[in-house]
Design an enzyme around this catalytic site. Structure first.
Site, mmCIF file in Angstrom:
data_model
loop_
_atom_site.group_PDB
_atom_site.id
_atom_site.type_symbol
_atom_site.label_atom_id
_atom_site.label_comp_id
_atom_site.label_asym_id
_atom_site.label_seq_id
_atom_site.Cartn_x
_atom_site.Cartn_y
_atom_site.Cartn_z
ATOM 1 N N THR A 147 11.143 -31.830 14.188
ATOM 2 C CA THR A 147 10.367 -32.680 13.281
ATOM 3 C C THR A 147 10.912 -32.614 11.860
ATOM 4 O O THR A 147 11.171 -33.640 11.226
ATOM 5 C CB THR A 147 8.882 -32.286 13.297
ATOM 6 O OG1 THR A 147 8.384 -32.392 14.638
ATOM 7 C CG2 THR A 147 8.067 -33.201 12.401
ATOM 8 N N LYS A 166 2.676 -15.642 -2.809
ATOM 9 C CA LYS A 166 2.031 -15.055 -3.986
ATOM 10 C C LYS A 166 0.540 -15.412 -4.049
ATOM 11 O O LYS A 166 -0.158 -15.018 -4.978
ATOM 12 C CB LYS A 166 2.714 -15.556 -5.254
ATOM 13 C CG LYS A 166 4.204 -15.237 -5.333
ATOM 14 C CD LYS A 166 4.827 -15.888 -6.560
ATOM 15 C CE LYS A 166 6.332 -15.686 -6.591
ATOM 16 N NZ LYS A 166 6.960 -16.383 -7.742
ATOM 17 N N ARG A 183 3.218 -30.049 7.659
ATOM 18 C CA ARG A 183 2.836 -29.415 8.929
ATOM 19 C C ARG A 183 2.087 -28.132 8.584
ATOM 20 O O ARG A 183 2.559 -27.330 7.785
ATOM 21 C CB ARG A 183 4.056 -29.101 9.790
ATOM 22 C CG ARG A 183 3.713 -28.213 10.986
ATOM 23 C CD ARG A 183 4.846 -28.064 11.967
ATOM 24 N NE ARG A 183 5.032 -29.281 12.731
ATOM 25 C CZ ARG A 183 5.765 -29.355 13.847
ATOM 26 N NH1 ARG A 183 6.367 -28.283 14.312
ATOM 27 N NH2 ARG A 183 5.887 -30.493 14.486
#
Length: 309
Positions: A58, A86, A107
């Site tokens: 993808t 972080k 995604r």
């Protein structure tokens, strides 16, 4: 003005049959175009990708698609090397990336993530897989492959086999097939049947049978769509082990199929299709993967340009 300009692509349920056919027409146009003409479509445009979950086809097909039409792409392919480590929120990441790009591809592991991100992003956003929900551009690619290889979708008999519970490509494909006159056979172990909470709308517009037996349909189907068992989505690995290898499509199985039928798979495959099938005439999953580059190039072309390209 083309109707896809600046449009989010979150669910294939948002697309009509006319929308889908328009994408197929644009895909064929992209395929037939001279390469120098294609590269003018998105010249100076940038695609940002945010992949919070592993992907090969993808992500690379979106990058390849953007390059095909003359644009650039950049983003997060590895969460470990981003500011997410972080503690940066999805919302902030999307806001930052939308300021750098002309369109975003996301995604994510969580259901609802793409719709949430689309509300935040100032640029059009494409869902490249949201949790267990949907993967709309995969379904567009799948439907285009069927039409390209068999010259039609209406009137076909389609068998979908494997993990129907956790495979998000299945849900997008079924939502897309609602637009066509097809006979669908869902084949899976009892524990991996399609989720009933997701089929309420599908049943209104698409009739299908459910079975654990592939032999019941193998000689009659036009399209065999195979999916892997989604190990990473099982809450209990013991449950995965019970159903692993439930269906293996080998040379012996394919010999029972019609000569003009085709086998598709969203990939990656593990062991559900034997490698000896790759050279058989019914195998179309590698062509299917290549078509993904062209369908995504067409979709990006439509989203990024106010007028027809």
């Amino acid at each position: 003005m083309n109707e896809f300009f600046n449009k989010d692509i979150i669910s294939i349920r948002d697309l009509t049959k006319e929308n889908l056919e328009s994408i197929y027409d644009s895909t064929n146009k992209i395929i037939d175009m001279d390469s120098s003409e294609r590269r003018e479509i998105a010249r100076g445009k940038a695609l940002g990708y945010l992949f919070f979950e592993p992907s090969t086809r993808t992500r690379l097909s979106f990058q390849s698609a953007m390059a095909l039409i003359g644009g650039t792409s950049f983003g997060i392919a590895d969460v470990q090397s981003s500011s997410i480590q972080k503690g940066e929120s999805l919302a902030d990441t999307v806001k930052i990336m939308s300021g750098y790009t002309d369109a975003l591809v996301l995604r994510h592991t969580l259901d609802g993530s793409s719709r949430f991100a689309a509300e935040i992003s100032e640029k059009p956003l494409i869902n490249a897989g949201s949790g267990t929900e949907e993967h709309p551009t995969q379904a567009i690619q799948d439907l285009f492959t069927i039409k390209k290889e068999l010259k039609k979708i209406d009137g076909l008999k389609i068998g979908i086999v494997g993990d129907l519970k956790y495979g998000r490509t299945i849900y997008s494909l079924l939502y897309g097939l609602r637009n066509y006159d097809v006979n669908v056979h869902l084949i899976s172990p009892e524990s991996l049947k399609i989720r009933t909470d997701s089929t309420y709308d599908i049943k209104k517009e698409l009739s299908y049978t459910e079975s654990e037996s592939l032999d019941e349909y193998i000689e009659d189907i036009d399209v065999l769509y195979v999916t892997r068992v989604q190990k990473e989505r099982f809450p209990d690995e013991e449950e995965y082990v019970k159903v692993k290898g439930s269906y293996v499509i080998g040379h012996d199985v394919v010999k029972k199929m019609k000569e003009d039928s085709i086998i598709l798979h969203p990939l990656p495959r593990i062991d559900e299709i034997s490698t000896d099938v790759d050279s058989m005439q019914q195998a179309r999953y590698f062509q299917q993967a290549e078509y993904g580059k062209f369908t995504r190039a067409a979709l990006l072309s439509l989203i990024l340009n106010k007028d027809e390209f």
